[in-house]
Design an enzyme around this catalytic site. Structure first.
Site, PDB file in Angstrom:
ATOM      1  N   LEU A 335      42.413  42.855  84.854  1.00  0.00           N
ATOM      2  CA  LEU A 335      42.819  44.390  84.560  1.00  0.00           C
ATOM      3  C   LEU A 335      42.710  44.566  83.334  1.00  0.00           C
ATOM      4  O   LEU A 335      42.822  45.968  82.968  1.00  0.00           O
ATOM      5  CB  LEU A 335      44.487  44.129  85.193  1.00  0.00           C
ATOM      6  N   GLY A 339      45.790  41.045  72.606  1.00  0.00           N
ATOM      7  CA  GLY A 339      45.949  40.363  71.642  1.00  0.00           C
ATOM      8  C   GLY A 339      46.774  38.973  72.337  1.00  0.00           C
ATOM      9  O   GLY A 339      46.517  38.026  71.537  1.00  0.00           O
ATOM     10  N   GLN A 340      47.431  39.209  73.104  1.00  0.00           N
ATOM     11  CA  GLN A 340      48.199  38.359  73.566  1.00  0.00           C
ATOM     12  C   GLN A 340      47.967  37.462  74.816  1.00  0.00           C
ATOM     13  O   GLN A 340      48.279  36.235  75.282  1.00  0.00           O
ATOM     14  CB  GLN A 340      49.750  38.836  73.873  1.00  0.00           C
ATOM     15  N   GLY A 341      46.486  37.883  75.393  1.00  0.00           N
ATOM     16  CA  GLY A 341      46.242  37.307  76.625  1.00  0.00           C
ATOM     17  C   GLY A 341      45.485  38.266  77.508  1.00  0.00           C
ATOM     18  O   GLY A 341      45.198  39.170  77.009  1.00  0.00           O
ATOM     19  N   THR A 342      45.013  37.611  78.855  1.00  0.00           N
ATOM     20  CA  THR A 342      44.421  38.516  79.720  1.00  0.00           C
ATOM     21  C   THR A 342      45.014  38.671  81.013  1.00  0.00           C
ATOM     22  O   THR A 342      45.898  37.824  81.299  1.00  0.00           O
ATOM     23  CB  THR A 342      43.074  37.909  80.240  1.00  0.00           C
ATOM     24  N   VAL A 343      45.147  39.819  81.503  1.00  0.00           N
ATOM     25  CA  VAL A 343      45.959  40.149  82.651  1.00  0.00           C
ATOM     26  C   VAL A 343      44.900  40.260  84.040  1.00  0.00           C
ATOM     27  O   VAL A 343      43.964  40.977  83.958  1.00  0.00           O
ATOM     28  CB  VAL A 343      46.813  41.538  82.276  1.00  0.00           C
ATOM     29  N   LYS A 357      49.671  37.419  83.903  1.00  0.00           N
ATOM     30  CA  LYS A 357      49.182  37.271  82.372  1.00  0.00           C
ATOM     31  C   LYS A 357      48.994  35.908  81.906  1.00  0.00           C
ATOM     32  O   LYS A 357      49.909  35.180  81.968  1.00  0.00           O
ATOM     33  CB  LYS A 357      50.331  38.144  81.361  1.00  0.00           C
ATOM     34  N   ASP A 454      54.705  47.540  69.420  1.00  0.00           N
ATOM     35  CA  ASP A 454      53.315  47.832  69.871  1.00  0.00           C
ATOM     36  C   ASP A 454      53.274  48.949  70.837  1.00  0.00           C
ATOM     37  O   ASP A 454      52.715  48.749  71.941  1.00  0.00           O
ATOM     38  CB  ASP A 454      52.327  46.587  70.405  1.00  0.00           C
TER      39      ASP A 454
END
Length: 660
Positions: A335, A339-343, A357, A454
């Site tokens: 999706l 910066g914190q990961g992939t969803v 996530k 953010d």
């Protein structure tokens, strides 16, 4: 004496086309690439092996670039790419440079295996066709300060890019700054004292190019399709093959995948070994999961949720459940990346659609902070905040499971011209009110105040009824009630970042207010927070808004739909509120609770068709603007044109007044 049964093992198959060299020097050259005529798929995959070097060096003929490696698994060819860089010229202007174009080739700059990296002191923005895709800012290293190995914002910063690219340009600002795309593993050993990493000495860096094939390009095999998105809404479709279970080799060659042959006499021995292996593997996996659970803070999380009565314990999903839900984290299920990961989009066995996530590797030194964030998310219960449904800590990196929000991001609905249902003014006003209410809840209604850190339109999701949901709490922090700010390494997104925080590294609740002010201006104008199509002075939307206001032409930059549907009084009131949120002095910005209350009042007046009339000519009659230069050491990092707060005696002074 009976000899033990023999096992015949097939030779390792060649990765190149039969009769063709599969290596040039130390580099493996698998098909569809090839050395020499009839050894490659077509001329775009032709590799020239330069024998004048020792060892020989391969070059991708179509691009005239050195090949460093080819990965059949990742579908990438890593090349030695010229650095797009620049130092400030004699007039002090910014430098704009363009990459090598891959148009007309089957190659794209990979968004998944590269990062945008900046060396030196200053700012750099990566974009294409007026679209800004990544930005990064690094500050000068003070004399005598020891530099930690890696790239953490001092003389070096890095960020991900959301798309694959055919070309890009880099805009730099600073005394001497180099901004470039580079393989994500390149910067790991960065040290500012190493002359190899100086701006002047770096001319070539490794870059991963994803190669794409059409269905007709590949032989008959088990074919898989995937798509990549270019900036905007254009998609690239590519096909690939892979060897089946028990086979290895090159799936792009006829009979390129081969298995291991055994004699029948060894069958029972192999079966016995196989079951013994399964038992050992099961025990090993159990210990491995327990290790990951402890490393990812599972015991600490259990303790926190047991002693913290305010947090509700969330379900613990197994790795197997989430792998099945996301089709083994298939790329087609992605999706978004951040910066914190992939969803990933997933479906649980009970039919629920969720967003999974997959976090980046957690730094064990920050483990307590990570667990604290999970506990924070467990406490949140607001209709306009995305719900955390559970987590999985038995994998190499933590997995968080959220409710799935079906209508995508607010950014997409504001800026994607192909949307069938454009956002009406009433919808925009309601969304702004809902987001403000959620932030007010975080700041003042939770047991411990929470700063989001953010806020941006890509982190605001819309459900099927276009209700707003604030998401992505990866950088959020809680703060003690008696604290006024947090001193942190500057993190955020260009265009939304509070200038006061950028300068002082002190994040306050008013820093979230500034970011919300930018979102408010996005809703009013329909313009992006950073745009290369605007002049360098007005590249920032906040600056563009304030200068347009000062020059009495604010209505010229409003979205046509907003002008068509909104009453003048409402637009002026919202613009006034946005200006106050963007005040350079954080103390003069309103609190989010006040912002939410004012937006609710404007919404009520919208429903009651207020009879208050305001003259268009009053718009923009405010005080002057001031140019603010944020500096670190001898390097100018950012110059902003901001509203001169000294012309206002109080926060409540109206945006517009009669000009005499």
């Amino acid at each position: 004496m009976i000899a033990p049964p023999s096992i015949a093992v097939a030779a390792t198959p060649s990765l190149a086309k039969p009769g063709c060299d599969d290596h040039c020097g130390n580099v493996s050259i698998p098909y569809p690439f090839g050395i020499g005529s009839n050894c490659y798929l077509d001329q775009r995959y032709d590799v020239t092996c330069n024998q004048s070097f020792n060892p020989p060096i391969p070059y991708l003929t179509s691009l005239s670039l050195q090949v460093l490696s080819v990965s059949l698994k990742n579908k990438t060819v890593t090349i030695n790419n010229p650095v797009v860089k620049g130092c400030r010229n004699s007039t002090g202007n910014e430098v704009l440079a363009t990459s090598k174009s891959l148009e007309g080739t089957p190659f794209v700059y990979s968004g998944g295996y590269n990062k945008f990296t900046v060396l030196g002191c200053g700012n750099a923005i990566l974009g294409r066709d007026g679209i800004v895709m990544a930005g990064c800012s690094s500050i000068c290293n003070p004399n005598g300060t020891r530099q930690v190995m890696g790239c953490y914002g001092i003389n070096c910063c890095e960020t991900t890019i959301p798309f694959v690219l055919k070309s890009y340009h880099v805009s730099t600002q600073g005394d001497c700054v180099s901004g470039f795309l580079v393989d994500e593993n390149w910067i790991g050993g960065y040290n500012i004292s190493d002359p190899r990493y100086s701006v002047e000495n770096i001319d070539l860096v490794p870059v991963a190019l994803r190669w794409t094939l059409q269905k007709v390009d590949i032989p008959s095999c088990t074919r898989y399709k995937t798509t990549f998105q270019l900036p905007g809404s254009t998609l690239i479709t590519t096909w690939y093959c892979k060897c089946g279970w028990g086979k290895e080799g090159n799936p792009y060659l006829a009979d390129g995948c081969q298995g291991v042959g055994i004699s029948m006499g060894a069958l029972f021995l192999i079966i016995g070994i196989f079951w013994l292996y399964k038992i050992v593997l099961r025990l090993k996996n159990k210990k491995r999961k327990e290790k990951f659970f402890r490393r990812n803070g599972g015991l600490l999380l259990q303790h926190q949720t047991s002693v913290d009565k305010g947090s509700a314990e969330k379900p613990h999903f197994s790795a197997k459940q989430l792998e099945k839900a996301t089709d083994n984290f298939n790329e087609n299920r992605i999706l978004g990346r951040g910066g914190q990961g992939t969803v990933y989009k997933g479906m649980l066995t009970d039919g629920r659609i969720v967003a999974v996530k997959k976090s980046k590797i957690v730094d064990e030194s920050q483990l307590e902070q990570f667990i604290n964030e999970v506990v924070i998310l467990s406490q949140l219960n607001h209709r306009n905040v995305v719900k955390l449904l559970g987590c999985c800590l038995e994998t190499e990196v933590p997995l968080l499971v959220y409710e799935f929000i079906s209508n995508g991001t607010l950014f997409k609905h504001i800026h994607d011209q192909s949307n069938e249902l454009p956002l009406s003014w009433e919808m925009r006003l309601r969304i702004a009110t809902e987001v403000a209410g959620a932030l007010a809840y975080l700041h003042s209604s939770t047991s411990i105040p929470i700063y989001h850190r953010d806020i941006k339109s890509t982190n605001i999701l819309l459900d099927d009824k276009y209700k707003a949901k604030v998401s992505d709490f990866g950088t959020s922090l809680s703060i003690a009630i008696d604290q006024t700010h947090l001193t942190t390494l500057v993190k955020g997104t260009f265009g939304y970042l509070d200038p006061e925080y950028f300068q002082s590294s002190q994040f306050t609740e008013k820093s979230d207010v500034y970011s919300f002010g930018v979102v408010l201006v996005e809703l009013l104008t329909g313009e992006k927070p950073i745009s290369m199509s605007r002049t360098s002075e007005q590249r920032s939307l906040a600056t563009h808004f304030l200068l347009s206001e000062e020059e009495n032409r604010l209505f010229e930059i409003f979205d046509p739909q907003v002008l068509k549907e909104g009453m003048k009084e409402e637009l002026i009131a919202v613009a006034n509120l946005a200006r106050r949120c963007l005040n350079l002095n954080g103390k003069n910005r309103p609190a989010m609770k006040e912002v939410a209350t004012e937006l609710e009042g404007i919404g009520m007046s919208n429903k009651k068709s207020s009879t208050v009339q305001t003259n268009f000519q009053e718009l923009g009659c405010i005080g002057g603007a001031e140019s603010v230069v944020l500096s670190y050491g001898n390097s100018t990092s950012m110059e902003l044109i901001l509203y001169n707060s000294t012309t206002s005696s109080s926060d409540g002074q109206p945006l517009l007044r009669n000009c005499v």
